[in-house]
Scaffold this active site. Structure first.
Site, mmCIF file in Angstrom:
data_model
loop_
_atom_site.group_PDB
_atom_site.id
_atom_site.type_symbol
_atom_site.label_atom_id
_atom_site.label_comp_id
_atom_site.label_asym_id
_atom_site.label_seq_id
_atom_site.Cartn_x
_atom_site.Cartn_y
_atom_site.Cartn_z
ATOM 1 N N PRO A 166 0.864 -1.122 0.191
ATOM 2 C CA PRO A 166 0.086 -0.143 0.145
ATOM 3 C C PRO A 166 0.831 1.194 0.010
ATOM 4 O O PRO A 166 1.924 1.380 0.723
ATOM 5 C CB PRO A 166 -0.815 -0.120 1.353
ATOM 6 C CG PRO A 166 -0.475 -1.019 2.019
ATOM 7 C CD PRO A 166 0.441 -2.163 1.179
ATOM 8 N N ASN A 167 0.213 2.273 -0.775
ATOM 9 C CA ASN A 167 0.936 3.744 -0.931
ATOM 10 C C ASN A 167 2.279 3.619 -1.640
ATOM 11 O O ASN A 167 2.607 4.903 -1.918
ATOM 12 C CB ASN A 167 0.940 4.332 0.528
ATOM 13 C CG ASN A 167 -0.412 4.438 1.150
ATOM 14 O OD1 ASN A 167 -1.318 4.886 0.746
ATOM 15 N ND2 ASN A 167 -0.412 3.664 2.540
ATOM 16 N N ARG A 175 4.356 10.986 -2.131
ATOM 17 C CA ARG A 175 4.443 10.647 -0.641
ATOM 18 C C ARG A 175 5.639 10.984 -0.060
ATOM 19 O O ARG A 175 6.821 10.387 -0.297
ATOM 20 C CB ARG A 175 4.208 9.128 -0.858
ATOM 21 C CG ARG A 175 4.102 8.425 0.501
ATOM 22 C CD ARG A 175 4.218 6.999 0.175
ATOM 23 N NE ARG A 175 3.973 6.325 1.903
ATOM 24 C CZ ARG A 175 4.224 5.201 1.962
ATOM 25 N NH1 ARG A 175 4.816 4.326 1.117
ATOM 26 N NH2 ARG A 175 4.158 4.725 3.185
ATOM 27 N N TYR A 187 10.758 9.043 1.174
ATOM 28 C CA TYR A 187 10.805 8.127 0.212
ATOM 29 C C TYR A 187 11.591 8.622 -1.241
ATOM 30 O O TYR A 187 11.499 7.836 -2.058
ATOM 31 C CB TYR A 187 9.434 7.471 -0.052
ATOM 32 C CG TYR A 187 8.771 6.751 1.248
ATOM 33 C CD1 TYR A 187 9.236 5.607 1.633
ATOM 34 C CD2 TYR A 187 7.829 7.536 1.822
ATOM 35 C CE1 TYR A 187 8.828 4.819 2.772
ATOM 36 C CE2 TYR A 187 7.487 6.957 3.075
ATOM 37 C CZ TYR A 187 7.832 5.784 3.475
ATOM 38 O OH TYR A 187 7.359 5.044 4.416
ATOM 39 N N ASN A 245 8.057 -5.484 -0.963
ATOM 40 C CA ASN A 245 8.090 -4.561 -0.003
ATOM 41 C C ASN A 245 6.508 -4.487 0.615
ATOM 42 O O ASN A 245 5.582 -3.871 -0.132
ATOM 43 C CB ASN A 245 8.273 -3.186 -0.722
ATOM 44 C CG ASN A 245 8.391 -1.957 0.106
ATOM 45 O OD1 ASN A 245 7.972 -2.353 1.415
ATOM 46 N ND2 ASN A 245 8.966 -0.932 -0.103
ATOM 47 N N ALA A 272 3.069 -0.811 4.689
ATOM 48 C CA ALA A 272 2.458 -0.766 6.096
ATOM 49 C C ALA A 272 2.126 -2.153 6.585
ATOM 50 O O ALA A 272 2.130 -2.149 7.854
ATOM 51 C CB ALA A 272 1.425 0.163 6.175
ATOM 52 N N GLU A 277 12.854 -9.631 1.623
ATOM 53 C CA GLU A 277 11.960 -8.447 2.138
ATOM 54 C C GLU A 277 12.634 -7.199 1.888
ATOM 55 O O GLU A 277 13.824 -6.904 2.387
ATOM 56 C CB GLU A 277 11.529 -8.533 3.494
ATOM 57 C CG GLU A 277 10.972 -7.195 4.201
ATOM 58 C CD GLU A 277 10.741 -7.495 5.694
ATOM 59 O OE1 GLU A 277 11.308 -8.565 6.363
ATOM 60 O OE2 GLU A 277 10.150 -6.577 6.357
ATOM 61 N N HIS A 304 12.726 -2.669 1.885
ATOM 62 C CA HIS A 304 12.172 -1.347 2.381
ATOM 63 C C HIS A 304 12.838 -0.152 1.881
ATOM 64 O O HIS A 304 14.069 -0.271 1.930
ATOM 65 C CB HIS A 304 12.073 -1.432 3.916
ATOM 66 C CG HIS A 304 11.193 -2.302 4.418
ATOM 67 N ND1 HIS A 304 9.700 -2.341 4.400
ATOM 68 C CD2 HIS A 304 11.500 -3.633 5.184
ATOM 69 C CE1 HIS A 304 9.321 -3.431 4.935
ATOM 70 N NE2 HIS A 304 10.458 -4.103 5.350
ATOM 71 N N ARG A 320 13.203 4.438 12.449
ATOM 72 C CA ARG A 320 12.043 5.075 12.331
ATOM 73 C C ARG A 320 10.983 5.198 13.594
ATOM 74 O O ARG A 320 11.556 4.917 14.822
ATOM 75 C CB ARG A 320 11.039 5.125 11.123
ATOM 76 C CG ARG A 320 12.060 5.306 9.723
ATOM 77 C CD ARG A 320 11.393 5.114 8.489
ATOM 78 N NE ARG A 320 10.167 5.908 8.554
ATOM 79 C CZ ARG A 320 9.192 5.770 7.522
ATOM 80 N NH1 ARG A 320 9.312 4.857 6.712
ATOM 81 N NH2 ARG A 320 8.124 6.572 7.460
HETATM 82 C C1 DQA Z 1 8.407 0.920 3.924
HETATM 83 C C2 DQA Z 1 8.371 1.074 5.127
HETATM 84 C C3 DQA Z 1 6.905 0.926 6.065
HETATM 85 O O1 DQA Z 1 6.921 1.232 7.355
HETATM 86 C C4 DQA Z 1 5.794 2.002 5.419
HETATM 87 O O2 DQA Z 1 4.683 1.669 6.007
HETATM 88 C C5 DQA Z 1 5.994 1.794 3.959
HETATM 89 C C6 DQA Z 1 7.266 1.836 2.924
HETATM 90 C C7 DQA Z 1 9.328 1.140 3.120
HETATM 91 O O3 DQA Z 1 9.652 0.980 1.916
HETATM 92 O O4 DQA Z 1 10.312 2.052 3.702
HETATM 93 O O5 DQA Z 1 5.002 2.166 3.453
HETATM 94 O O6 DQA Z 1 7.903 -0.438 3.711
#
Ligand code: DQA
Length: 142
Positions: A10-11, A18, A23, A74, A77, A98, A100, A107
């Site tokens: 998501p997102n 964003r 990011y 990835n 959230a 995984e 990120h 964080r």
């Molecule tokens: C994320 C880190 C997560 O905590 C966050 O909710 C994201 C992006 C990252 O790529 O740094 O949406 O996965």
């Protein structure tokens, strides 16, 4: 040729817009193009998948069984909340990395725990787009 499923949660489709300070300013299309370039460099086939919905991600992981050789994910959230995605990854039992973009260990407190890390063979954090490259390289070498 090895087939790798790349899942973005998501997102991540809003990259660029964003929280650019966290990011970056490159958009999601740029990330997808970068992943395709890396795949070509490492001689692997990738399918790119993005969803904002937990169950849709679970369905995609289930459907990967017998089709893909590995998963790069990835979970965004859902990293910090989703037993369902963890269980789906364990069920299909494909090699999984995984990734990120940010370093979730530095964080907010609630981002420090990852359900996905309980299964993933490798977790890459805080390297931006290059984390996807490192993940693809790792999976291509298995
Ligand atoms: C994320 C880190 C997560 O905590 C966050 O909710 C994201 C992006 C990252 O790529 O740094 O949406 O996965």
């Amino acid at each position: 040729m090895k087939k790798i499923l790349v899942i973005n949660g998501p997102n991540l489709n809003l990259l660029g817009l964003r929280e650019p300070a966290l990011y970056g300013t490159q958009n999601f299309e740029a990330l997808q193009g970068f992943i395709v370039e890396c795949a070509a460099e490492y001689g692997v086939e990738v399918e790119l998948f993005q969803s904002n919905h937990e169950g849709v991600i679970v369905d995609k992981i289930q459907a990967a069984y017998g089709v893909f050789d590995a998963i790069l994910i990835n979970p965004a959230a859902y990293t910090h909340t989703s037993v369902a995605i963890l269980d789906a990854l364990k069920a299909v039992a494909l090699p999984t990395v995984e990734v990120h973009l940010t370093d979730i260990s530095t964080r907010e407190e609630f981002r420090r725990f990852s359900y996905i890390s309980l299964y993933a063979q490798k977790t890459i954090c805080g390297k931006g787009f290059d984390g996807y490259k490192e993940g693809l390289h790792y999976l291509s070498q298995l």
